[in-house]
Design a protein around this motif. Structure first.
Motif, mmCIF file in Angstrom:
data_model
loop_
_atom_site.group_PDB
_atom_site.id
_atom_site.type_symbol
_atom_site.label_atom_id
_atom_site.label_comp_id
_atom_site.label_asym_id
_atom_site.label_seq_id
_atom_site.Cartn_x
_atom_site.Cartn_y
_atom_site.Cartn_z
ATOM 1 N N ALA A 121 9.185 2.080 2.296
ATOM 2 C CA ALA A 121 8.105 3.109 1.904
ATOM 3 C C ALA A 121 8.870 4.508 1.198
ATOM 4 C CB ALA A 121 7.226 3.928 2.959
ATOM 5 N N MET A 122 8.636 4.573 -0.275
ATOM 6 C CA MET A 122 8.711 5.959 -0.972
ATOM 7 C C MET A 122 7.755 6.759 -0.575
ATOM 8 S SD MET A 122 9.438 4.244 -4.471
ATOM 9 C CE MET A 122 9.916 5.976 -5.280
ATOM 10 N N TRP A 140 4.187 10.866 4.783
ATOM 11 C CA TRP A 140 5.684 10.719 4.666
ATOM 12 C C TRP A 140 6.171 10.679 3.487
ATOM 13 C CZ3 TRP A 140 2.087 8.577 7.971
ATOM 14 C CH2 TRP A 140 2.401 8.494 9.283
ATOM 15 N N LEU A 141 7.357 11.267 3.199
ATOM 16 C CA LEU A 141 8.007 11.272 1.649
ATOM 17 C C LEU A 141 9.504 10.883 2.182
ATOM 18 C CD1 LEU A 141 6.614 14.746 0.130
ATOM 19 C CD2 LEU A 141 5.578 12.377 -0.128
ATOM 20 N N PHE A 142 9.815 9.942 1.396
ATOM 21 C CA PHE A 142 11.039 9.254 1.559
ATOM 22 C C PHE A 142 11.592 9.229 2.911
ATOM 23 C CE2 PHE A 142 10.697 11.245 -2.588
ATOM 24 C CZ PHE A 142 10.925 10.365 -3.546
ATOM 25 N N ILE A 199 3.283 3.507 -0.766
ATOM 26 C CA ILE A 199 3.970 3.350 -2.086
ATOM 27 C C ILE A 199 5.310 2.679 -1.769
ATOM 28 C CG2 ILE A 199 4.650 4.348 -4.260
ATOM 29 C CD1 ILE A 199 2.415 6.484 -3.886
ATOM 30 N N GLY A 200 5.367 1.427 -1.916
ATOM 31 C CA GLY A 200 6.671 0.780 -1.519
ATOM 32 C C GLY A 200 6.623 -0.453 -1.573
ATOM 33 N N VAL A 201 7.271 -1.231 -0.484
ATOM 34 C CA VAL A 201 7.437 -2.576 -0.025
ATOM 35 C C VAL A 201 6.885 -2.846 1.330
ATOM 36 C CG1 VAL A 201 8.663 -4.622 0.382
ATOM 37 C CG2 VAL A 201 9.061 -3.102 -1.501
#
Length: 271
Positions: free
Chosen positions: A115-116, A157-159, A93-95
């Motif tokens: 990545a978020m 992975w979170l933030f 979730i992200g670029v």
């Protein structure tokens, strides 16, 4: 620092999936019989010796007698494998990382991954089959059907923080090699009894009291002896009354049975 050619996670996933697949087999039809395990069909698969050892252990625990020579066996047990491997899936979730094309003669620009949230799932799948036939006439005796099992390992992975590791090969969430409590990704305690661990079961107090009452009732029950087979001297057995013959009903007053304790989880006693 060096590493093996295969990662520990891959080996753990495969061995755990094998454990789950073999535990589904039911060898009760061959209990007490001399069997020979033919593992030729699985020799080209990875970790086939571990799978063979699992099958031998499970057969021993089920009461089978394993012989080392084929001619000494009553039944031949053949083991096959259809799948023994791993897959991997990634979610972001992200670029994603990318390279912008050249514009106006200027060189392309690379954009790193942003990545978020990110997840990597590695899964091991094992599919095996077991069947048995007689050694002399080669007639079918038993087949297990397809035994399929999976084992998974997830990295999150979170933030940018991670990986938080969960899955069947971990007992709890692992972060930086240590077990942690993360409410959003915690898998929770397992309520089922683990097959591969030693477990001692505690008898509830109600069951202990019921067993003591039954034992006390057995001690108070009067012993009935057969008059025709008592310790009377030889030659006097013919003096026994006809009513005391073998199989005759004795006039013994009935002993009241103890009132059983009703467990809150058990059904009511049948009247």
């Amino acid at each position: 620092m060096s590493n093996t050619s295969r990662t520990a996670t891959e080996q753990l996933l495969l061995s755990d999936a094998m454990d789950r697949a073999v535990s589904q087999a039911d060898f009760s039809a061959l209990s007490g019989k001399n069997i020979f395990i033919d593992s030729t069909p699985i020799e080209s698969f990875t970790d086939h010796k571990y799978l063979l050892s699992l099958v031998r252990q499970h057969a021993f625990a089920s009461g089978c007698r394993i012989v080392e020579k084929k001619e000494d066996a009553e039944f031949i047990v053949e083991l096959r494998a259809g799948v023994m491997g791993t897959d991997q899936h990634d979610t972001l979730i992200g670029v994603t990382e990318m390279t912008l094309p050249t514009i106006g003669g200027y060189g392309g620009t690379s954009i790193p991954e942003i990545a978020m949230a990110k997840k990597t799932l590695q899964k091991a799948v094992v599919k095996i089959g077991i069947f048995a036939y007689t050694n002399t006439s080669h007639r079918p005796v038993w087949q297990s059907g397809n035994l399929v099992a999976e084992s998974r390992a997830k990295n999150r992975w979170l933030f940018g923080m991670g990986p938080y590791q969960t899955g069947e090969i971990y007992t709890r969430v692992v972060f930086d090699g240590s077990e942690v409590n993360i409410p959003l990704v915690q898998t929770g305690e397992k309520e089922s009894v683990p097959l591969g661990e030693q477990v001692f079961f505690e008898v509830p107090e109600e069951d202990k009291e019921s067993e003591e009452e039954v034992a006390q009732a057995d001690e108070k029950k009067p012993e009935t002896t057969d008059v025709a087979t008592n310790d009377a001297p030889a030659g006097k057995l013919e003096e026994a009354t006809p009513s005391a013959a073998v199989g005759a009903q004795a006039n013994v007053p009935p002993t009241p049975l103890p009132t059983p304790k009703v467990n809150a989880l058990s059904p009511p006693p049948v009247p």
